[in-house]
Motif scaffolding. Structure first.
Motif, PDB file in Angstrom:
ATOM      1  N   THR A 187       0.858  -1.187   0.000  1.00 10.16           N
ATOM      2  CA  THR A 187       0.000   0.000   0.000  1.00 10.16           C
ATOM      3  C   THR A 187       0.893   1.234   0.000  1.00 10.16           C
ATOM      4  O   THR A 187       2.125   1.130  -0.034  1.00 10.16           O
ATOM      5  N   LYS A 188       0.264   2.418   0.035  1.00 12.30           N
ATOM      6  CA  LYS A 188       1.005   3.657  -0.178  1.00 12.30           C
ATOM      7  C   LYS A 188       0.388   4.810   0.614  1.00 12.30           C
ATOM      8  O   LYS A 188      -0.764   4.728   1.042  1.00 12.30           O
ATOM      9  N   CYS A 189       1.149   5.884   0.733  1.00 13.27           N
ATOM     10  CA  CYS A 189       0.600   7.156   1.195  1.00 13.27           C
ATOM     11  C   CYS A 189       1.384   8.278   0.558  1.00 13.27           C
ATOM     12  O   CYS A 189       2.490   8.072   0.055  1.00 13.27           O
ATOM     13  N   GLY A 190       0.792   9.472   0.555  1.00 17.62           N
ATOM     14  CA  GLY A 190       1.523  10.638   0.076  1.00 17.62           C
ATOM     15  C   GLY A 190       0.930  11.337  -1.120  1.00 17.62           C
ATOM     16  O   GLY A 190       1.533  12.294  -1.624  1.00 17.62           O
ATOM     17  N   GLU A 191      -0.256  10.921  -1.584  1.00 16.81           N
ATOM     18  CA  GLU A 191      -0.863  11.600  -2.728  1.00 16.81           C
ATOM     19  C   GLU A 191      -1.686  12.784  -2.235  1.00 16.81           C
ATOM     20  O   GLU A 191      -2.564  12.634  -1.391  1.00 16.81           O
ATOM     21  N   ARG A 192      -1.433  13.953  -2.790  1.00 15.58           N
ATOM     22  CA  ARG A 192      -2.035  15.185  -2.283  1.00 15.58           C
ATOM     23  C   ARG A 192      -3.308  15.617  -3.009  1.00 15.58           C
ATOM     24  O   ARG A 192      -3.919  16.603  -2.626  1.00 15.58           O
ATOM     25  N   ARG A 193      -3.711  14.903  -4.058  1.00 16.57           N
ATOM     26  CA  ARG A 193      -4.889  15.342  -4.809  1.00 16.57           C
ATOM     27  C   ARG A 193      -6.137  15.392  -3.938  1.00 16.57           C
ATOM     28  O   ARG A 193      -7.045  16.176  -4.171  1.00 16.57           O
ATOM     29  N   PHE A 194      -6.201  14.540  -2.932  1.00 15.21           N
ATOM     30  CA  PHE A 194      -7.419  14.418  -2.137  1.00 15.21           C
ATOM     31  C   PHE A 194      -7.267  14.956  -0.723  1.00 15.21           C
ATOM     32  O   PHE A 194      -8.243  15.098  -0.008  1.00 15.21           O
ATOM     33  N   ASP A 195      -6.034  15.221  -0.316  1.00 16.45           N
ATOM     34  CA  ASP A 195      -5.792  15.648   1.055  1.00 16.45           C
ATOM     35  C   ASP A 195      -4.668  16.686   1.053  1.00 16.45           C
ATOM     36  O   ASP A 195      -3.499  16.331   0.864  1.00 16.45           O
ATOM     37  N   PRO A 196      -4.977  17.963   1.253  1.00  9.96           N
ATOM     38  CA  PRO A 196      -3.939  18.996   1.215  1.00  9.96           C
ATOM     39  C   PRO A 196      -2.885  18.831   2.304  1.00  9.96           C
ATOM     40  O   PRO A 196      -1.797  19.398   2.199  1.00  9.96           O
TER      41      PRO A 196
END
Length: 323
Positions: free
Chosen positions: A92-101
């Motif tokens: 799995t992953k984290c760190g994408e900003r498109r949905f969470d500023p």
């Protein structure tokens, strides 16, 4: 099913990995058990998800429940894998900003997201944890240091990078070596297909040189390299995520690939995936199958051996990877 060793991790992963970006939409939460079950029966042991998959507006489709009413892909996958956890490699992953500023790769954010992913996935550890996108606001040293702490705590097994350019992958390896971290990045996930060969400009060579596995996503280029019937769908290609449809030259190449596949007695998706699996450093390809039938079709590509002449013919159709 055939298997590869993922970078320096020692873990054997199936050459076809089941991606879950649209879980909750296609397949629906109710149908996902059947899709995951079919993958397991076929020997697929590699499953890929992310903290933002499935339950965000980007994945909305006509007729599907709105994002606010959907479970996340992690929740759906965690439930579907109950009883099989020890037999699979879970990423799995984290760190994408498109949905969470507030997203990024700071210590605070990563620690919180790992705890949430563990809960949603119904597990006590994550086998491969990706940094989803580079974070220009956080030093790479900090990100790798918190990953190292979480590995020592037993919550993560290995770390990896997604959507990183070759120079940052190389920098991450240098930092891990210089600071003697427990785990260096074992894989680089990137968009890569016969119609998008941009990783071949630098990333593929870097991964080959340093023993990092490439794990391509979108290996069928939004379905265009699976079946030309995808052109009849409104949700084809990047249009699934609000992006553009297929370019004329992409459609033209796909038609030529289909012609060759037919001459060789194979399906379009089989030759497209088999070509990609033959490329340097590629360990496994992530397929976003929406039905059990698509899982079976994509899994069959792992057993296809193309000749050197066939591989060269496919490569020649899109000989110049874009910069």
């Amino acid at each position: 099913m055939r298997y590869s060793v993922l970078g320096p991790s020692g873990m054997r992963v199936s050459k076809v990995c089941l991606g879950t970006a649209t879980f909750g939409v296609a397949p629906t939460a109710e149908d996902a058990d059947g899709v995951v079950g079919s993958a397991l029966e076929l020997g697929v042991n590699f499953f890929d998800t992310a903290n933002v998959y499935g339950s965000t507006p980007t994945f909305d489709r006509p007729g599907a429940p709105p994002a606010s009413q959907r479970e996340s892909a992690e929740e759906i996958l965690g439930r579907a894998l109950e009883g099989h956890r020890d037999a699979v490699v879970l990423a799995t992953k984290c760190g994408e900003r498109r949905f969470d500023p507030d997203a990024g790769l700071s210590r605070r954010y990563i620690v919180g997201q790992v705890e949430q992913s563990l809960r949603r996935l119904r597990t006590d550890r994550i086998d491969v944890y990706y940094a989803h996108f580079p974070d220009p606001d956080t030093p790479l040293e900090q990100t790798l240091a918190v990953y190292d702490d979480l590995i020592r705590q037993g919550k993560l097994r290995h770390v990896a990078l997604s959507n990183y350019p070759a120079w940052q992958v190389t920098e991450a390896l240098w930092i891990a070596d210089d600071r003697r971290l427990v785990s260096t990045p074992v894989a680089a996930q990137v968009k890569y297909s016969l119609l998008d060969r941009s990783p071949e400009t630098e990333l593929s060579a870097a991964c080959t040189r340093f023993g990092v596995s490439l794990v391509p996503y979108a290996p069928l280029h939004g379905g265009l390299l699976a079946s030309l019937s995808v052109l009849e769908r409104q949700t084809a290609g990047d249009a699934r995520f609000g992006g553009p449809g297929f370019a004329p030259h992409e459609i033209a190449v796909a038609r030529q690939v289909e012609r060759l596949a037919r001459e060789w007695g194979l399906a379009l998706h089989q030759v497209s995936l088999a070509w990609l699996l033959s490329r340097p450093a590629v360990a496994s390809v992530i397929v976003g199958a929406e039905t059990a039938e698509e899982v079976r079709a994509n899994a069959s590509a792992a057993d296809v051996d193309l000749t050197t002449e066939q591989l060269d013919a496919l490569s020649a159709l899109a000989a110049d990877p874009p910069v």
